[in-house]
Write a protein that holds these residues in place. Sequence first.
Motif, PDB file in Angstrom:
ATOM      1  N   VAL A 141      51.698  23.245  57.780  1.00 33.95           N
ATOM      2  CA  VAL A 141      51.149  23.625  59.089  1.00 33.95           C
ATOM      3  C   VAL A 141      51.895  24.847  59.633  1.00 33.95           C
ATOM      4  O   VAL A 141      51.284  25.816  60.104  1.00 33.95           O
ATOM      5  CB  VAL A 141      51.204  22.438  60.078  1.00 33.95           C
ATOM      6  N   GLU A 142      53.217  24.838  59.530  1.00 32.86           N
ATOM      7  CA  GLU A 142      54.000  25.982  60.023  1.00 32.86           C
ATOM      8  C   GLU A 142      53.689  27.250  59.232  1.00 32.86           C
ATOM      9  O   GLU A 142      53.525  28.329  59.797  1.00 32.86           O
ATOM     10  CB  GLU A 142      55.503  25.675  59.928  1.00 32.86           C
ATOM     11  N   THR A 143      53.588  27.108  57.930  1.00 28.26           N
ATOM     12  CA  THR A 143      53.353  28.275  57.066  1.00 28.26           C
ATOM     13  C   THR A 143      51.972  28.876  57.343  1.00 28.26           C
ATOM     14  O   THR A 143      51.810  30.105  57.430  1.00 28.26           O
ATOM     15  CB  THR A 143      53.489  27.865  55.584  1.00 28.26           C
ATOM     16  N   ILE A 144      50.974  28.021  57.509  1.00 21.52           N
ATOM     17  CA  ILE A 144      49.616  28.498  57.794  1.00 21.52           C
ATOM     18  C   ILE A 144      49.582  29.213  59.140  1.00 21.52           C
ATOM     19  O   ILE A 144      49.037  30.313  59.266  1.00 21.52           O
ATOM     20  CB  ILE A 144      48.611  27.321  57.775  1.00 21.52           C
ATOM     21  N   GLN A 145      50.197  28.598  60.163  1.00 21.99           N
ATOM     22  CA  GLN A 145      50.115  29.200  61.501  1.00 21.99           C
ATOM     23  C   GLN A 145      50.984  30.447  61.644  1.00 21.99           C
ATOM     24  O   GLN A 145      50.688  31.298  62.480  1.00 21.99           O
ATOM     25  CB  GLN A 145      50.440  28.160  62.567  1.00 21.99           C
ATOM     26  N   ASP A 146      52.022  30.578  60.828  1.00 24.33           N
ATOM     27  CA  ASP A 146      52.799  31.827  60.827  1.00 24.33           C
ATOM     28  C   ASP A 146      51.954  32.983  60.290  1.00 24.33           C
ATOM     29  O   ASP A 146      52.173  34.137  60.628  1.00 24.33           O
ATOM     30  CB  ASP A 146      54.053  31.685  59.939  1.00 24.33           C
ATOM     31  N   ALA A 147      50.988  32.655  59.405  1.00 24.21           N
ATOM     32  CA  ALA A 147      50.232  33.705  58.719  1.00 24.21           C
ATOM     33  C   ALA A 147      48.894  34.014  59.376  1.00 24.21           C
ATOM     34  O   ALA A 147      48.465  35.171  59.429  1.00 24.21           O
ATOM     35  CB  ALA A 147      49.987  33.282  57.264  1.00 24.21           C
TER      36      ALA A 147
END
Length: 265
Positions: A61-67
């Motif tokens: 979730v963090e990786t997707i929303q960072d991108a």
Amino acid sequence: MIIVGERINGTSHRVRDAIVARDSDFIAEQAVLQADVGAHYIDANAGTGPDREVEDMAWLVETIQDAADRPVCVDSASAGALKAGLEVHQGQALLNSATAEESRQQPVLELAQAHGARLIALTLDDSGLPKTGADRVAIAKRLSQAAEDMGIGRQDLFIDPLARSIGVENDQGIAFLEAVAGIREALPGIHIICGLSNISYQMPSRKLLNRTFLAMAIAKGLDAAIFDPLDQSLMAVICAAQALLGRDEMCMEYIRAHRAGRLEQ
Ligand code: THG
């Protein structure tokens, strides 16, 4: 149509390897690719074992929303993984999923309520997979009432009537379509969603079945779907269906998509 991009799913070996290796470049690329072609939500399904799914989901979730500037559809059968995803999510997530099973109804409704998330609820209860359209409508009504009792309105509830393969049971296509029509009539304002690939499982020429099914289901009232938005032929079917159903004023979006070369290969 609300589009949920399904490419970040650990059942795919390439994605699973990226999750295990914490390859954030790969996950970020998959998120951006889907957002760029019009996905409203990016599905995150770690598909890893119970010993690590909680941590994997939070990382995804963090990786997707960072991108990508999109909310995530936090996809797991485990309440622990759903909770971990919600805790790191920015903005309003889409929780995937609750069911009408004793073990999964209240805990997941409570999670959605506590985090102000939208919610996908599958028409599945402790009596097993529903067979007919009417079975699915009855479960959908119970889910909608239970959600409303928790303060979760229809505008935030997505019923998934569970498409099952016509290759396994011949009458599952029509049962699903009857369910969509019945839910649309009984529960105005609710969202109806499904995963598109289930219908064609174990059948040849799956993409043809998936896109024909999508057109039929949209006509009955489906207003959201989980699929690979990089499949241009599926995106084209959505565009054509909206125009044919009078939901695309002056067919402007259809014409724009045609001019951009997005309708036919
Ligand atoms: N309803 C809801 N959520 C869902 C589903 C649903 N979440 C999971 C699933 N179904 C939708 N997501 C996917 C993701 C990937 C694939 C299918 C459904 C898929 N992947 C490739 C394939 O099999 O060809 C690659 C798999 C591999 O490489 O092994 O099909 O129905 N609410």
